[in-house]
Each structure stands twice: as structure tokens, then as C-alpha cells.
Design a protein around this motif. Sequence first.
Motif, PDB file in Angstrom:
ATOM      1  N   SER A 180      38.780 -54.515 -17.023  1.00  0.00           N
ATOM      2  CA  SER A 180      39.512 -55.568 -16.317  1.00  0.00           C
ATOM      3  C   SER A 180      40.564 -56.417 -17.006  1.00  0.00           C
ATOM      4  CB  SER A 180      38.100 -56.617 -16.167  1.00  0.00           C
ATOM      5  OG  SER A 180      38.750 -57.950 -16.172  1.00  0.00           O
ATOM      6  N   LEU A 225      32.970 -63.261 -29.299  1.00  0.00           N
ATOM      7  CA  LEU A 225      31.885 -62.677 -28.477  1.00  0.00           C
ATOM      8  C   LEU A 225      30.816 -61.997 -29.560  1.00  0.00           C
ATOM      9  CD1 LEU A 225      34.266 -61.131 -25.757  1.00  0.00           C
ATOM     10  CD2 LEU A 225      32.637 -62.984 -25.532  1.00  0.00           C
ATOM     11  N   ALA A 226      30.841 -62.366 -30.928  1.00  0.00           N
ATOM     12  CA  ALA A 226      29.753 -62.050 -31.848  1.00  0.00           C
ATOM     13  C   ALA A 226      28.506 -61.766 -31.214  1.00  0.00           C
ATOM     14  CB  ALA A 226      29.633 -63.274 -32.796  1.00  0.00           C
ATOM     15  N   GLY A 227      28.304 -60.213 -31.634  1.00  0.00           N
ATOM     16  CA  GLY A 227      26.936 -59.823 -30.957  1.00  0.00           C
ATOM     17  C   GLY A 227      26.705 -59.126 -29.468  1.00  0.00           C
ATOM     18  N   ALA A 228      27.758 -59.417 -28.867  1.00  0.00           N
ATOM     19  CA  ALA A 228      27.778 -59.008 -27.533  1.00  0.00           C
ATOM     20  C   ALA A 228      27.935 -57.611 -27.443  1.00  0.00           C
ATOM     21  CB  ALA A 228      28.470 -59.606 -26.337  1.00  0.00           C
ATOM     22  N   TYR A 279      31.636 -48.627 -15.762  1.00  0.00           N
ATOM     23  CA  TYR A 279      31.796 -49.125 -17.057  1.00  0.00           C
ATOM     24  C   TYR A 279      30.345 -49.627 -17.551  1.00  0.00           C
ATOM     25  CZ  TYR A 279      33.291 -52.198 -13.376  1.00  0.00           C
ATOM     26  OH  TYR A 279      33.148 -53.114 -12.098  1.00  0.00           O
ATOM     27  N   LYS A 280      29.384 -49.900 -16.842  1.00  0.00           N
ATOM     28  CA  LYS A 280      28.129 -50.402 -17.245  1.00  0.00           C
ATOM     29  C   LYS A 280      27.494 -49.409 -18.173  1.00  0.00           C
ATOM     30  CE  LYS A 280      24.936 -53.076 -15.352  1.00  0.00           C
ATOM     31  NZ  LYS A 280      25.291 -54.338 -15.877  1.00  0.00           N
ATOM     32  N   ASN A 310      39.723 -59.874 -18.396  1.00  0.00           N
ATOM     33  CA  ASN A 310      38.917 -59.756 -19.455  1.00  0.00           C
ATOM     34  C   ASN A 310      39.633 -59.451 -20.882  1.00  0.00           C
ATOM     35  OD1 ASN A 310      36.866 -61.042 -18.195  1.00  0.00           O
ATOM     36  ND2 ASN A 310      35.997 -58.723 -17.967  1.00  0.00           N
ATOM     37  N   LYS A 327      33.254 -52.915 -19.246  1.00  0.00           N
ATOM     38  CA  LYS A 327      33.660 -53.975 -18.460  1.00  0.00           C
ATOM     39  C   LYS A 327      34.513 -54.942 -19.125  1.00  0.00           C
ATOM     40  CE  LYS A 327      34.260 -56.482 -14.609  1.00  0.00           C
ATOM     41  NZ  LYS A 327      34.870 -55.941 -13.406  1.00  0.00           N
ATOM     42  N   TRP A 328      34.357 -55.137 -20.405  1.00  0.00           N
ATOM     43  CA  TRP A 328      34.988 -56.128 -21.124  1.00  0.00           C
ATOM     44  C   TRP A 328      36.735 -55.387 -21.355  1.00  0.00           C
ATOM     45  CZ3 TRP A 328      33.991 -60.662 -22.127  1.00  0.00           C
ATOM     46  CH2 TRP A 328      32.825 -61.168 -22.280  1.00  0.00           C
ATOM     47  N   PRO A 384      30.910 -60.204 -19.183  1.00  0.00           N
ATOM     48  CA  PRO A 384      32.358 -59.559 -18.685  1.00  0.00           C
ATOM     49  C   PRO A 384      32.454 -59.706 -16.960  1.00  0.00           C
ATOM     50  CG  PRO A 384      30.904 -58.022 -19.376  1.00  0.00           C
ATOM     51  CD  PRO A 384      30.282 -59.057 -19.739  1.00  0.00           C
ATOM     52  N   TYR A 385      31.345 -59.620 -16.509  1.00  0.00           N
ATOM     53  CA  TYR A 385      31.501 -59.786 -14.686  1.00  0.00           C
ATOM     54  C   TYR A 385      31.686 -61.035 -14.442  1.00  0.00           C
ATOM     55  CZ  TYR A 385      29.520 -55.024 -15.515  1.00  0.00           C
ATOM     56  OH  TYR A 385      29.254 -53.671 -15.845  1.00  0.00           O
ATOM     57  N   ARG A 434      29.456 -65.099 -21.710  1.00  0.00           N
ATOM     58  CA  ARG A 434      29.411 -63.783 -22.538  1.00  0.00           C
ATOM     59  C   ARG A 434      29.219 -62.425 -21.650  1.00  0.00           C
ATOM     60  NH1 ARG A 434      28.303 -64.459 -28.123  1.00  0.00           N
ATOM     61  NH2 ARG A 434      26.921 -62.720 -27.864  1.00  0.00           N
ATOM     62  N   GLU A 479      30.243 -53.509 -23.619  1.00  0.00           N
ATOM     63  CA  GLU A 479      30.185 -52.749 -22.290  1.00  0.00           C
ATOM     64  C   GLU A 479      31.474 -52.673 -21.849  1.00  0.00           C
ATOM     65  OE1 GLU A 479      28.856 -54.131 -18.378  1.00  0.00           O
ATOM     66  OE2 GLU A 479      27.520 -55.118 -19.989  1.00  0.00           O
ATOM     67  N   LEU A 510      32.613 -63.944 -16.161  1.00  0.00           N
ATOM     68  CA  LEU A 510      33.952 -64.391 -16.743  1.00  0.00           C
ATOM     69  C   LEU A 510      34.967 -63.736 -15.850  1.00  0.00           C
ATOM     70  CD1 LEU A 510      34.122 -63.966 -20.562  1.00  0.00           C
ATOM     71  CD2 LEU A 510      34.321 -66.022 -19.307  1.00  0.00           C
ATOM     72  N   GLU A 511      35.188 -62.689 -15.213  1.00  0.00           N
ATOM     73  CA  GLU A 511      36.047 -62.255 -14.250  1.00  0.00           C
ATOM     74  C   GLU A 511      36.367 -63.116 -13.194  1.00  0.00           C
ATOM     75  OE1 GLU A 511      36.020 -58.360 -12.859  1.00  0.00           O
ATOM     76  OE2 GLU A 511      38.047 -57.940 -13.474  1.00  0.00           O
ATOM     77  N   GLN A 528      28.466 -58.680  -9.885  1.00  0.00           N
ATOM     78  CA  GLN A 528      28.387 -57.241 -10.237  1.00  0.00           C
ATOM     79  C   GLN A 528      28.213 -56.254  -8.945  1.00  0.00           C
ATOM     80  OE1 GLN A 528      25.855 -55.524 -13.329  1.00  0.00           O
ATOM     81  NE2 GLN A 528      25.968 -57.484 -14.359  1.00  0.00           N
TER      82      GLN A 528
END
Lengths: 210, 492
Positions: free
Chosen positions: B122, B110-113, B167-168, B125, B118-119, A39-40, A37, B116, A42-43, A190
Amino acid sequence: MRRLPIYILLDTSGSMRGEPIEAVKTGLRALLSSLSRDPYALETVYLSIITFDREAKVLVPLTELDGFTLPEIEPPETSPTNLGEALELLIRQYGKEVVKTTPEQKGDWLPFAVVMTDGAPSDTMLFKQMTAELKKHRFARIVACAAGPKAKVDPLREITKDVVSLDTMDSNSFAQFWQWVSTAVSQQSQTADSTQEDLPPPPNEINLVL
Amino acid sequence: MTTIKTKAKDGTPVEFVYKDPMQGGVKDVYFAPDKSYVVAFFRKNPDIAGQERIEKLVGQYRKGIFEQAGGEYWKKLFCWPEKIVEYDGKIGMTVPAYQSHFFFGKQTSLAGAEKEGKWFASAKNFNRFVPAEEKGTLLSYLRICLLLSRAVRRLHAAGLAHSDLSYKNCLVDPSGGNACIIDIDGLVVPGLYPPDVVGTPDFIAPEVVSTLHLPVGDPNRKLPKRETDQHALSVLVYMYLFHRHPLRGRKVHDQEPDIQERLEMGEKALFIEHPQDKSNRPNLRENDKVCLPWVDINKTPYTMYGPLLKGLFELAFITGLHAPAQRPMAGDWETALVKTCDMLQPCQNSQCVKKWFVFDNTTKPTCPYCGTPYKGVLPVLDFYSTRNGKDYKPDNHRLMVYNNQYLYQWHVDRTVFPDEKLKPEHSKPVGYFAFHQGKWIFINQTLPAMKNLSTGEVVPVGKSVDLTEGLQLLLSPEATGRIVNVKIVKND
């Protein structure tokens, strides 16, 4: 895309049988689900698990985080702790799997490794040889964990300066440890290739060995 | 439940549930019992200067932005600290909770995440992990970039610099077209308070990266300020629109990782799409296929969003990359993005992932994402305005026509711009376009004195005019009113 390889070296000697290995597996599953969960992570993150008892073996070769499934881990009844052999295998896998940067091409990010043991290396000669050999390989970081009262801290300090210890081998300690590893991996994913970053602050159950 | 009831420094009550904090980089975050705000405590208390800065942040600076006319507008764009709290020897701030649209929907994987940035920045992603219903369209990404540019423009107008735009620190919601800047406590006032952060790796300006090795206090060390924010903002816009980083290409400067990073992001930083120096083109490794088409700069070049953004990308990553004074200002992005939204054409393929594309001024427009050519008659409106009352000159602003496209007051009057100052009466359409009985028409809804210059006739409210090649309409006879010139592209 540059990958961030994560090598996890797990002690599966006889003393890990039963509750300890179950707790480790639960911790690893939590690690996988939390990184899935992120994104960093996962990439870039690719994971490999190497187990060691009587022999060292690649339980899972370097595999993308998405789609990684944790296989069964069954420690034998009694067995020595061949950590030296595990390091030898780690070095071999590193050579085989990690794409090196050359003047022509960017390789992978520097790998991150986690070593967890509840004892001390039985193959002391090989261990000594391999810790020296390991120094020739660049890692972003190696974290070693001495789990439980019988784990010896000193040999681990031959591998890395980042050694932590767990007083007990209960599921809570292991859960905290793997959660902390997950934070550290996420942080690593990151920070590009920076090796200067401090480790995240450990929870109470984990003692930083200074 | 261990709910703490205490008072903020300003004397107002504050409550929070004092257990299991979420851990940020430097803060531990606790929720209020009703979850309407959080209390974020610094793990290590800030020094005197730092405390003074957060005092100003919740006081003077917050009031300057939020307590003026139109201040309400900014509440959606900033998650701004509101009060200072001291508890158990620790210093913290209350911050409004994130709005619910910044979390992935309950029915998604990705429920609840948190959403941000970065998703979405990229390609891997975006292509593989972002649930389809959360992907948004090209229009929503332009809107997100527009909102972020506007927010940064506002900070800069107040003399502030964010210092860690990345992006953070941006939550984005493509499906709803929302964006919000968070983690504002690193804000710096140039010359007044030294920044306490250098930024996030992908976003640090080259001049800052190349002087990082110098000790703090060295006169040659470059610190975050407005110009470095401008670099970070340009990188953000590029990453949201292309799902790749503008400077991370294939070029190896040094085999030592730390040196490579320092050169690639610093002294030797080079745009991956530099028209002459092609040495830093993106790499295509086997595992990059999942990132297509975004790793392929021939399929998705920086020019694909029209001339206005093309010009700004060149300023940001070619001319101004190593010349901070030449970088586009936040307001430049804002204006160009507003105008670029008007240049969008809906893709006729309902399955298209981006749903829209920017009209490329050719006679055979084709969607660059799915390759679907546009079929039919396509009216294009160019705007002209006058400064001396007689000569009308191009405004470099074009509106693409599609069914139910609207015309607004900011098209009619050159002094009106759709930003936070837009008056409510100007936010309603003045007319709309429709394809009716085989013809494109414009229906005048509220323009009192619109005139067809080709015939000399007034087009009264409630009446329509056919859009034909060369048609000229005076939208308003006011000195600031515009003329439109109609062009017709046919593609059968």
C-alpha cells in the motif's frame, strides 16, 4: 483513497463517572494503539467519537487514525442518557462527513459504528424517531454494547441486530470489549465492502445477545 | 506456565504453552516453550476430507518438496506445517516459527509487528508508516517478487494450488530481500479436494468473484485452482512494485457496495492502466497526496520496469484478465524478474528512495523516482546464444554495467539459470566490472577461454578488457556459451 469511517457513540451520563469512564478510556487507548499497528486499519480507518449525556456532542470529528488523540472525557455529576439525540447527531455527521458513492465517483467504504451505554435512552420519543431514521443510512455494521447490570438490551436491538452485553463494568470487561471491537474493525478494513462477514468470536466476558 | 507435553500423530514429542493464544482467522496459535515452532489448533475441527488434506499436507506433499535433493532451499520460502497434533479434542498442526527477519526491528516504530505484505503493498503505508530502514530498495522488491514466483512455481509443479495467495499470506522483508509463504493449510489439489476458501478480496480471480453467488457444487461455479493462483501472483507482483492495486480505479459500476465489489473485481474487472479503455484510471482524492507518486500512473506506468515485465503485466491484466489460460505462469514471472534485475542501474542520488531503476533504453536515462539523470558513460551488454553452432541470436537478456557489477555463469552459459537448482560452484562470480582510470573494464576471473571477437585474442584469467562500443566477447566456446555485444550510452 476510500476511507473506512468508524463512529463511536459513548454514554457519558453520570453513572459512567469514575472507574467506568476511566476503564473505557483505557480501552479506547488500547484500541487506538492496536489499530495503529495494523496495516489494513492504518490505510483506511478514520475515527469519530460522539458522547452523550444531557446533550450529545461531537468529541472528535472524523479523523485519520494516525494522529488521532483521545481528549479528556468528564461525565457530569448527574444527567439523563440522551441516546436519541446521539443518534440524531450521528445521522447528521454521517451526512456531512461520509463521502457517498455516486455514478461518477466512488465514495468512502460503508461506515462502522459502535454504541455503548450503561443505561437506557431517556429521550424515548426522539430515540424512536431516530432509530427509524437511522435505518435509512447504510452501515457496514453497527455494534451496540449494553455495559453493566443496569443497561437495557431491548432499546439497543432497535438500532442493530449485533448487540452484546457486559455483566460488569470493571476494567477487565471494558478492556476485553474494546479489544474485540478492534478485531472487528480490523476485520472490516480487510473485507472491502462486504457486509456478510461474521463478527469475530467474542471473549468470555462479552455475551452476544441473540 | 501451563506447558503441555504431548505427542504428535507421528509419535514425536510436541510441547506448547497452553495459554493466551494468538487468534488467526480459523486457528488458535500457541508457541512452543523455546519458540522454535507453534502449534496451531483449528477452532472448529476440519471435516474428514479436511483432515485427510492436512494429513497429505504434512506427509506426502511436504516430503515431495522438502525431502528431495535441494529440498533445503524451500525451507526459507515456505512456512510449511510439519506434524499433526491432537489435544483436548482439538486438531492442530505444528508449524515452524517465522524467521526473525520477518518482524520489524526493535528500534523502529513498529517494533515486533509482523512484516506482512500489506505494509509494503500500500502506497500510504509504504510512504508514511514503514520505517525508512525497513523500506528496502527496488532491487529488494524485485527479489521478493522473484522468490514468491519461484515458490508458487514449485507448488504448481507439484500439482498443487495455494488457493489464497495474498499479501496476508506472504511475509516479506524488503530490507533483507526475503519472502516466505505462510498459511499453507488451504492448499488444494485440483480435482482431489475441494478448496475451503475463496481467497482474499484483492486477489480473487475475476471468474471466481463473478460466480461466488452460485451454490458450492454448481458446475458453473469457479473455484480456486492454478489459474486463479496465477492471477493472485500477478496482482502481488504488481502491488509490491507499484504499491497500488491493478484493478481498483475510479470506475463506478453500481452504487450498491456489494454489487460494485462483485463487478469491479469480477465480471467487469478492468486494468487501471488499460491503454485503450481509460475509464478506470486511479482516483486522486485530496487524501491521496500521501500516496504519490504511486497513484499517478503517468509518473509510474506499468512499463517502467522494462519490456519483460511490461509484457507479463499485459498478459496478466489485459489479455489474460478474463482469459485464465493466457495468464503468465509463475515460472514466466521468475524468468522475467531474474532478467529484469540485470537491467537495473544504481541511481546516482544517494538519497533516492528506491536506489535503483530499470534502464529504459533511451540515450538519456533518468531515475523515475527522484528525477536524477545518469551522468557518465554507461556500458550495456546484450547476450546472444546459438542453437545450431553458428548463428547467434539475441537472448532478450541485457546486463547493465556499474562499479562492482558481477558476471556469473548464468550469463556465460544459456543452460544455467539462477534458481534452486544452481550448483554451488556456479554461484560465484566469473568476473566483474569496474570503472578504472577513466574507462570501463571487465576483469576475467575464472573464464578459461574467453575471447575478444573484435581482435580475435583470448582474454586470459586475471586480465581485463576495455568495454568499447561494438565490442564482442565470446564468453565460452562451448555449444551453450554466449556472446556479449557491448553498447555504450554517453550522458555528460
